[in-house]
Design a protein around this motif. Structure first.
Motif, PDB file in Angstrom:
ATOM      1  N   UNK A 155     -17.938 -34.708  20.610  1.00  0.00           N
ATOM      2  CA  UNK A 155     -17.102 -34.847  19.416  1.00  0.00           C
ATOM      3  C   UNK A 155     -15.998 -35.880  19.643  1.00  0.00           C
ATOM      4  N   UNK A 156     -15.404 -35.880  20.828  1.00  0.00           N
ATOM      5  CA  UNK A 156     -14.374 -36.862  21.156  1.00  0.00           C
ATOM      6  C   UNK A 156     -14.958 -38.262  21.210  1.00  0.00           C
ATOM      7  N   UNK A 157     -16.119 -38.383  21.827  1.00  0.00           N
ATOM      8  CA  UNK A 157     -16.741 -39.700  21.972  1.00  0.00           C
ATOM      9  C   UNK A 157     -17.170 -40.254  20.611  1.00  0.00           C
ATOM     10  N   UNK A 158     -17.728 -39.382  19.777  1.00  0.00           N
ATOM     11  CA  UNK A 158     -18.121 -39.829  18.432  1.00  0.00           C
ATOM     12  C   UNK A 158     -16.899 -40.287  17.656  1.00  0.00           C
ATOM     13  N   UNK A 159     -15.800 -39.577  17.778  1.00  0.00           N
ATOM     14  CA  UNK A 159     -14.582 -39.983  17.088  1.00  0.00           C
ATOM     15  C   UNK A 159     -14.109 -41.347  17.575  1.00  0.00           C
TER      16      UNK A 159
ATOM     17  N   UNK B 103     -18.265 -28.104   1.549  1.00  0.00           N
ATOM     18  CA  UNK B 103     -17.083 -27.325   1.941  1.00  0.00           C
ATOM     19  C   UNK B 103     -17.413 -26.683   3.283  1.00  0.00           C
ATOM     20  N   UNK B 104     -16.703 -27.085   4.334  1.00  0.00           N
ATOM     21  CA  UNK B 104     -17.047 -26.633   5.680  1.00  0.00           C
ATOM     22  C   UNK B 104     -15.813 -26.052   6.355  1.00  0.00           C
ATOM     23  N   UNK B 105     -16.072 -25.245   7.373  1.00  0.00           N
ATOM     24  CA  UNK B 105     -15.015 -24.793   8.268  1.00  0.00           C
ATOM     25  C   UNK B 105     -15.451 -25.116   9.683  1.00  0.00           C
ATOM     26  N   UNK B 106     -14.482 -25.341  10.550  1.00  0.00           N
ATOM     27  CA  UNK B 106     -14.790 -25.750  11.920  1.00  0.00           C
ATOM     28  C   UNK B 106     -14.391 -24.650  12.893  1.00  0.00           C
TER      29      UNK B 106
ATOM     30  N   UNK C 250      -9.965 -34.262  17.645  1.00  0.00           N
ATOM     31  CA  UNK C 250     -11.091 -35.188  17.490  1.00  0.00           C
ATOM     32  C   UNK C 250     -12.183 -34.643  16.567  1.00  0.00           C
ATOM     33  N   UNK C 251     -12.637 -33.386  16.738  1.00  0.00           N
ATOM     34  CA  UNK C 251     -13.669 -32.895  15.813  1.00  0.00           C
ATOM     35  C   UNK C 251     -13.207 -32.908  14.367  1.00  0.00           C
TER      36      UNK C 251
ATOM     37  N   UNK D 157     -13.081 -35.399   8.898  1.00  0.00           N
ATOM     38  CA  UNK D 157     -12.313 -36.126   7.888  1.00  0.00           C
ATOM     39  C   UNK D 157     -12.999 -37.449   7.550  1.00  0.00           C
ATOM     40  N   UNK D 158     -13.530 -38.124   8.588  1.00  0.00           N
ATOM     41  CA  UNK D 158     -14.239 -39.385   8.358  1.00  0.00           C
ATOM     42  C   UNK D 158     -15.510 -39.172   7.550  1.00  0.00           C
ATOM     43  N   UNK D 159     -16.105 -37.988   7.657  1.00  0.00           N
ATOM     44  CA  UNK D 159     -17.312 -37.684   6.891  1.00  0.00           C
ATOM     45  C   UNK D 159     -17.000 -37.393   5.426  1.00  0.00           C
TER      46      UNK D 159
END
Length: 683
Positions: free
Chosen positions: A526-530, A547-550, A565-566, A571-573
């Motif tokens: 997740x960090x690397x993708x960010x 509508x998602x939750x993490x 980062x996740x 947010x970018x999505x």
């Protein structure tokens, strides 16, 4: 008369406290040696108390202010009382100034004690009762008594006001407060945490946790290694005296606030674990006796509702867990208590006294596994599989890449050099996690990342072996993986498994050969993708409306501090992110860590069921995860009648599904410029 009585009372209490301190220190010193910098540790106490401890306490603003007023007022009042009433120092305006300062300190303490009393009227279930219920009265007695006896010193009242009867009453009130707050600080009682807690801050076994003037402290979460070559050292902890002396000191520092109890997923699920009770049982074992006087929440019991207090007893050199061959079974704790822990570190994160519950639990598990061979459930089978096949499922180690036959993944053995080593983990043998891995590969290729895998040379990271107490198998796997890694050149490791991420990043460094690079940069996917998104290496198609939750994985969040980062990726999505009530550092564990799925200790409900209940409260369509164990635990939850199915998606799957695949978004073929771009991402 007070001029005679007060010095006698103050110095008698101090003398008795000194005797109690020596006695208490002897109890701690029953533990194994643990070298500490004495003077440097003592000098660090004020900062560690005022900054690090209060950083945790301040999460409850009311109690933080209460603690500042009560504890700060007591320290100031006691110090000034020794000078003004004990030593009788100062004359003229000096005596007046000290007297007024003492009045201010005792008044502040009294105000704080009122808030303590209010909290004790109807205390939360997590707070211990018993002797703790008298603490507000003792705080009031000391602060009010000192305030009144100081009034003559500043000229507000005449020195002989009230006569000898009033003087005796005031002396009695002050004596009551001194007995609880000074004498009781070292002999036992609610204030014991103040003495032990201060020394625990000074001699903590993880001093790197604390901040310095130069910045914040480190997130010290890697387990301490056993020296398996030391034939004199015990393999784990089988009796209280096997703990190091500063671990015993840490147990004694427990304030019984129950914050650990309130966040423990096993306790909430009705499994036989309460972190606060466990720490108090270790104190009982250190001093000898039984838990009959414990006044907090007991261990839950699926069969009996709660385990009755008074059933557990021990001594410094007695067994913590009764061996199976023992007829009466009398010991400090039941084995099921230790095996209920998911090692999520929620208790450690919440503890204001910086107690390391997980370290202690794993130390005791090590004894059960290595000395007793008593790993429950399928734990022994998992360990046998790791020894025989290098993976916990016992799968053919030659089949690690069967799932990726069509992906043509580059092998490190063929390329010898890559920017990124993709650590696959044992999710390669799980069909569900294979989907996550395929999505991650798609994302890396879309970004033009130069990566390779170890293939059949990769072995299990050893996380589950270590958490189950098999330090020998963990160290064997770690050293063999390190030997493999040392053959190749790469700039960093990326993995989608937070457990592998944690041990590779934080626990392998103890096993690198002397003179060899001690560690490699390790990133969670997740960090690397960010980083790839921020560097412009990934183009995402617009229009995400879910509508998602993490869900924060414990080994990514609490263990390694990665929360942002996740969420930045989501947010970018462009999705609508709704947070669960327990998220971030207070995220509820999925129940999949610490070997819990294989030891399988029963409770009143399942931890993943509770977490999916948290998910449904948000009315999210999907729960986004970043851990194969979280995925497996959540997808194993059967919805109750009337509950809608909530999709479980790894963050890599979310990104892969949103990739912009138009020709202008396709990266150029891998070349020197692409490698340079990847290096910029990792920097």
């Amino acid at each position: 008369m007070l001029d005679i009585l007060l010095p006698i009372l103050i110095f008698s209490a101090l003398a008795l406290a000194a005797v109690g301190a020596v006695r208490r220190i002897r109890l701690w010193r029953q533990g194994r040696p643990s070298p500490v910098p004495v003077l440097r540790g003592l000098a660090a106490v004020p900062r560690r108390y005022l900054v690090d401890l209060h950083h945790v306490v301040a999460r409850d603003k009311v109690m933080s202010n209460t603690h500042v007023a009560t504890a700060g007022g007591f320290v100031a009042a006691m110090g000034l009382a020794i000078v003004v009433h004990g030593l009788g120092l100062g004359s003229g305006w000096v005596s007046g100034v000290l007297g007024w300062l003492l009045l201010a300190a005792s008044a502040t303490m009294f105000a704080g004690s009122l808030f303590v009393a209010r909290r004790r009227r109807d205390p939360p279930a997590r707070l211990s009762k018993g002797p703790w219920m008298r603490l507000p009265k003792s705080l009031m007695a000391f602060s009010l008594g000192i305030f009144v006896v100081t009034l003559p010193a500043v000229g507000v009242l005449p020195a002989d006001a009230g006569g000898w009867l009033v003087a005796l009453v005031l002396a009695g009130v002050v004596a009551w407060g001194l007995a609880e707050l000074v004498f009781g600080m070292t002999w036992g009682g609610p204030m014991k945490h103040a003495f032990a807690g201060a020394l625990h801050l000074a001699f903590h076994r993880r001093p790197e946790r604390f901040s310095t003037k130069g910045g914040e402290g480190n997130r010290s979460t890697g387990l301490k290694a056993l020296d398996l070559d030391d034939t004199e050292a015990p393999l784990g902890v089988g009796q209280p005296a096997d703990f190091t002396w500063n671990q015993l000191l840490g147990f004694d520092a427990c304030v019984q606030c129950g914050r650990c109890e309130a966040v423990c997923p096993a306790f909430a699920a009705g499994q036989p674990l309460n972190p606060k009770k466990l720490i108090q049982d270790m104190v009982v074992g250190m001093a000898g006796g039984s838990d009959a006087h414990y006044a907090g929440s007991p261990y839950p019991s699926p069969e009996r509702g709660d385990q009755p207090v008074g059933e557990h007893q021990g001594s410094p050199h007695g067994p913590i867990v009764a061996p199976a061959s023992t007829k009466d079974g009398k010991a400090l704790v039941d084995a099921e208590t230790l095996w209920s822990c998911t090692t999520c570190r929620a208790c450690v994160e919440e503890c204001p006294m910086m107690i390391e519950h997980v370290d202690a639990i794993v130390d005791m598990r090590r004894h059960l596994t290595l000395e007793e061979g008593a790993t429950p459930g399928k734990g022994a089978e998992v360990i046998d599989n790791l020894i025989a096949t290098d993976n916990p499922g016992g799968f053919d180690p030659g089949g690690r890449l069967n799932w990726a036959a069509d992906l043509e993944l580059p092998l490190m053995a063929d390329v010898e050099r890559a920017e990124v080593l993709l650590w696959l983990g044992d999710g390669v043998f799980d069909m569900r996690n294979q989907r996550t891995l395929r999505a991650l590969v798609k994302v890396l290729r879309a970004a033009g990342v130069d990566f390779a895998v170890l293939g059949n040379e990769e072995r299990d990271s050893g996380d589950v072996a270590r958490r189950l107490g098999d330090e020998a198998t963990f160290q064997s796997l770690a050293r063999r993986n390190i030997a493999t890694l040392s053959q190749y050149r790469f700039d960093c490791i990326v993995t989608c498994d937070p457990h592998s991420f944690h041990v590779l990043k934080n626990e392998y460094s103890a096993f690198y050969p002397e003179g060899q690079e001690s560690s490699y940069p390790v990133w969670h996917h997740s960090t690397f993708i960010n980083q790839l998104i921020e560097a412009g290496r990934l183009r995402l198609a617009p229009g995400q409306a879910a509508r998602v939750t993490y869900h924060d994985p414990c080994y990514l969040g609490r263990y390694n501090g990665e929360y942002e980062a996740p969420r930045a990726v989501l947010q970018a999505l462009g999705v609508e992110l709704v947070e669960m009530q327990r998220s971030g550092y207070r995220s509820r564990c999925c129940g999949g860590g610490g070997g819990a799925p294989v030891t399988d200790i029963p409770g009143k409900q399942r931890i993943p069921d509770m977490r999916m209940g948290d998910v449904r409260e948000t009315q999210a369509e999907q729960v986004v995860v970043g851990c194969p164990q979280c995925t497996a635990m959540f997808e194993g939850v059967v919805p109750s009648a009337g509950d809608e199915e909530v999709a479980v998606k790894d963050i890599a799957e979310m990104v892969a599904a949103a990739l912009d695949t138009t020709p202008e978004a396709t990266p150029a073929p891998r070349d020197a410029s692409t490698a340079q771009a990847t290096e910029e991402v990792m920097s």
